[in-house]
Design an enzyme around this catalytic site. Sequence first.
Site, PDB file in Angstrom:
ATOM      1  N   CYS A 170     -15.212 -20.270  20.672  1.00 38.78           N
ATOM      2  CA  CYS A 170     -15.833 -20.786  21.898  1.00 38.78           C
ATOM      3  C   CYS A 170     -17.115 -21.583  21.649  1.00 38.78           C
ATOM      4  CB  CYS A 170     -16.233 -19.658  22.833  1.00 38.78           C
ATOM      5  SG  CYS A 170     -14.903 -18.597  23.269  1.00 38.78           S
ATOM      6  N   GLY A 208     -13.626 -25.357  20.644  1.00 45.01           N
ATOM      7  CA  GLY A 208     -12.543 -24.799  21.453  1.00 45.01           C
ATOM      8  C   GLY A 208     -11.829 -25.888  22.214  1.00 45.01           C
ATOM      9  N   CYS A 230     -12.023 -11.607  10.410  1.00 49.82           N
ATOM     10  CA  CYS A 230     -13.323 -11.623  11.101  1.00 49.82           C
ATOM     11  C   CYS A 230     -13.183 -10.852  12.406  1.00 49.82           C
ATOM     12  CB  CYS A 230     -13.738 -13.062  11.412  1.00 49.82           C
ATOM     13  SG  CYS A 230     -15.277 -13.131  12.372  1.00 49.82           S
ATOM     14  N   CYS A 287     -23.900 -13.222   7.306  1.00 49.70           N
ATOM     15  CA  CYS A 287     -22.692 -12.404   7.187  1.00 49.70           C
ATOM     16  C   CYS A 287     -21.725 -13.164   6.286  1.00 49.70           C
ATOM     17  CB  CYS A 287     -22.052 -12.200   8.561  1.00 49.70           C
ATOM     18  SG  CYS A 287     -20.419 -11.424   8.486  1.00 49.70           S
ATOM     19  N   CYS A 319     -15.946 -11.689   5.492  1.00 47.96           N
ATOM     20  CA  CYS A 319     -14.545 -12.050   5.240  1.00 47.96           C
ATOM     21  C   CYS A 319     -14.308 -12.401   3.768  1.00 47.96           C
ATOM     22  CB  CYS A 319     -14.097 -13.175   6.171  1.00 47.96           C
ATOM     23  SG  CYS A 319     -15.228 -14.537   6.253  1.00 47.96           S
ATOM     24  N   TYR A 347     -17.652 -24.555   7.711  1.00 47.54           N
ATOM     25  CA  TYR A 347     -16.572 -25.245   8.389  1.00 47.54           C
ATOM     26  C   TYR A 347     -16.733 -25.446   9.900  1.00 47.54           C
ATOM     27  CZ  TYR A 347     -11.912 -25.699  10.511  1.00 47.54           C
ATOM     28  OH  TYR A 347     -10.864 -26.089  11.273  1.00 47.54           O
ATOM     29  N   CYS A 372     -23.218 -16.067  10.856  1.00 47.38           N
ATOM     30  CA  CYS A 372     -21.899 -16.366  10.270  1.00 47.38           C
ATOM     31  C   CYS A 372     -22.005 -17.548   9.296  1.00 47.38           C
ATOM     32  CB  CYS A 372     -20.905 -16.703  11.372  1.00 47.38           C
ATOM     33  SG  CYS A 372     -19.339 -17.288  10.720  1.00 47.38           S
ATOM     34  N   ASN A 380     -19.618 -16.653  23.798  1.00 42.31           N
ATOM     35  CA  ASN A 380     -19.108 -16.998  22.470  1.00 42.31           C
ATOM     36  C   ASN A 380     -19.302 -15.770  21.580  1.00 42.31           C
ATOM     37  OD1 ASN A 380     -20.259 -19.104  19.732  1.00 42.31           O
ATOM     38  ND2 ASN A 380     -18.252 -18.292  20.102  1.00 42.31           N
ATOM     39  N   GLY A 381     -18.223 -15.300  20.963  1.00 44.59           N
ATOM     40  CA  GLY A 381     -18.314 -14.121  20.115  1.00 44.59           C
ATOM     41  C   GLY A 381     -17.209 -13.149  20.438  1.00 44.59           C
TER      42      GLY A 381
END
Length: 476
Positions: free
Chosen positions: A11, A37, A391, A441, A444, A251, A245, A111-112
Amino acid sequence: MMPWDKLKEECGVFAIADHPEAARLTYLGLYALQHRGQESAGIVSSDRRKLHIEKGMGLVADVFNEARLERLPGGYAIGHVRYSTAGESAFSNAQPILVDCWRGQLALAHNGNLINAAHLRHELERDGAIFHSTSDSEVILHLLSRSRRRTIQEAFVDALRIVQGAFSLVILTPQCLLVARDPRGFRPLCIGRVDGRYTIASETCAFDLINAEYVRDVQPGEVIRIEGDSLETQSPFPKERPAYCIFEHIYFSRPDSLVFGRTVNTSRQLLGKLLAREHPADADLVVPVPDSGLPAALGYSRESGIPFEMGLIRNHYVGRTFIEPRQSIRNFGVKVKLNPMREVLKGKRVVLVDDSIVRGTTSKKIVHIVRAAGAAEIHVRITSPPIIGPCYYGIDTPTKRELIAASKSVEEIRKFIGADSLGYLSIDAMLSAVEDKECYCSACFTDCYPTDVVHDDRQKELFGKNLAELLSSGPH
Ligand code: SF4
C-alpha cells in the site's frame, strides 16, 4: 494476472490538511505512489461537516476523473493505493475504509500488516462485531470505536496500543487528521508542507509532484493530530528498537524518494558497487533488469569499469492482465514486459543485475530470453542476499516453501535459472549500503524477526487475552 515474480508492496498512503485543493493534490500524490499498489485506489475528503468517499478497483488514472474529484469537496483528504494478494482483490478491501460509529464518521488508510489481526478479529467477532472486509486494517477502526476515552486522539492511541506489527496510517474525521507510525517504524511515512499546509505521504516522491517541501519523517511510535495549521505530536508507546524495512531501499520505493532519511537512488547505486566488489565478473557488458535493477547496475558498472548497456527494454504500458494468444508462446509473460536488444547482447558476456530472486521462475525466463538473444555468457548478480523467509509486515511474500532460496543452495539456484554464474550480495554488505544499519529489519534474509511472529491459528495462544482484557490493558 501478470506472472512477475517479485515481492509486492501492499500500500501507499497520502493525506493533506486544510488546503483548498485537498482532493486534487491527494489524487496527484496517489499518482506518484502508484508503484506501491495498483489494484485499487481511493480518496476520502472532509468539508468539516461530513466525509465524502470515492474509490474503485484499478489504477489511480482509471478510478478518478473530473466528475469523481468534484464529488470530493473540502480542505482535508486522505488517499490510498492498494496491492492485494490473489483472491483478496475485492472492492470491499479497497481503502480508505469509511465507517459511521458513535463517535461519528471515521476514515482510515493503512500501509503495513498487523501480526495479531486474526486474533483480534476473532475476539471482536465473538463480541458481535460485523466486518465488511478481510483487511486487517478494519480491526483498528473497531477498536477505536470501542474505546471509551474522551477524545478521538486518545481513543486512537488506545486502539494502537492493542494492535501489533506494522502500521503507517492516516485517519480522517470531519474535523481533523490523525497520523501514526508503529514503534518499530517498519514502513516509511513523511511529513511535508505545501502552501503553508501539512501533507503526509508514504514517500517523498509524492511531495515533489505537488511542490511540497519535505519536513521530516513521522517518527517510529509517533502519533500526530493535525487541524488547520496546528500539528500536535505525542509518543505514547514504549520505545522499541527501530526495524525499517530494508527492502524499501532495495526494491519497493522509487529511486527519487527519500526513505528513512536517505535517498533510495544512493542506496541502490551503493548496493551495485558493493556487489561488484563481492562478485566481480569477467564480462563485456553490465545490463540491468529494468526498472529496479537500473541504479544498482550503474553502480556495478562504475565500480567494475565494465560498460553499462540497456540490453532489456521494458514495456511500461502493460496492465495487470492481458489476453494470451491461443497458441502458446514460450516465455510469453516475460516477453510482454521485457524485450531483449539483440544487437546489444549478441556474442557478449553479460552481467545481468537484478534486485532479488523470489521463486526463481521469472529469473529463469529472463536468463532464457537474454541467451536466446545471443548472449555468450550470463552472470546474474543480485543486490540482496537470498530470501529465506516470508514478510509479516506488509509485503506480500509467498510461503517459505515457495521461496527458492529457502530450500536450494546458490549453486542449485544457478542451475535452475540457467546462468553461467550467480552472485548474491552478503547481508553485511547490504546493511552497509544504508546508514544506521542497526535500525533496519532484514528478517526475510536472516529468519530473525523483530517481533513474535505467529500463524493465524496460534495467535490466541501467543497473544492470549480476550477482548475485555485487551480493551482494558492500556493505561487509563
Ligand atoms: S521481513 Fe523483509 S520485506 Fe518484511 S519488513 Fe523485514 S526486511 Fe522488509
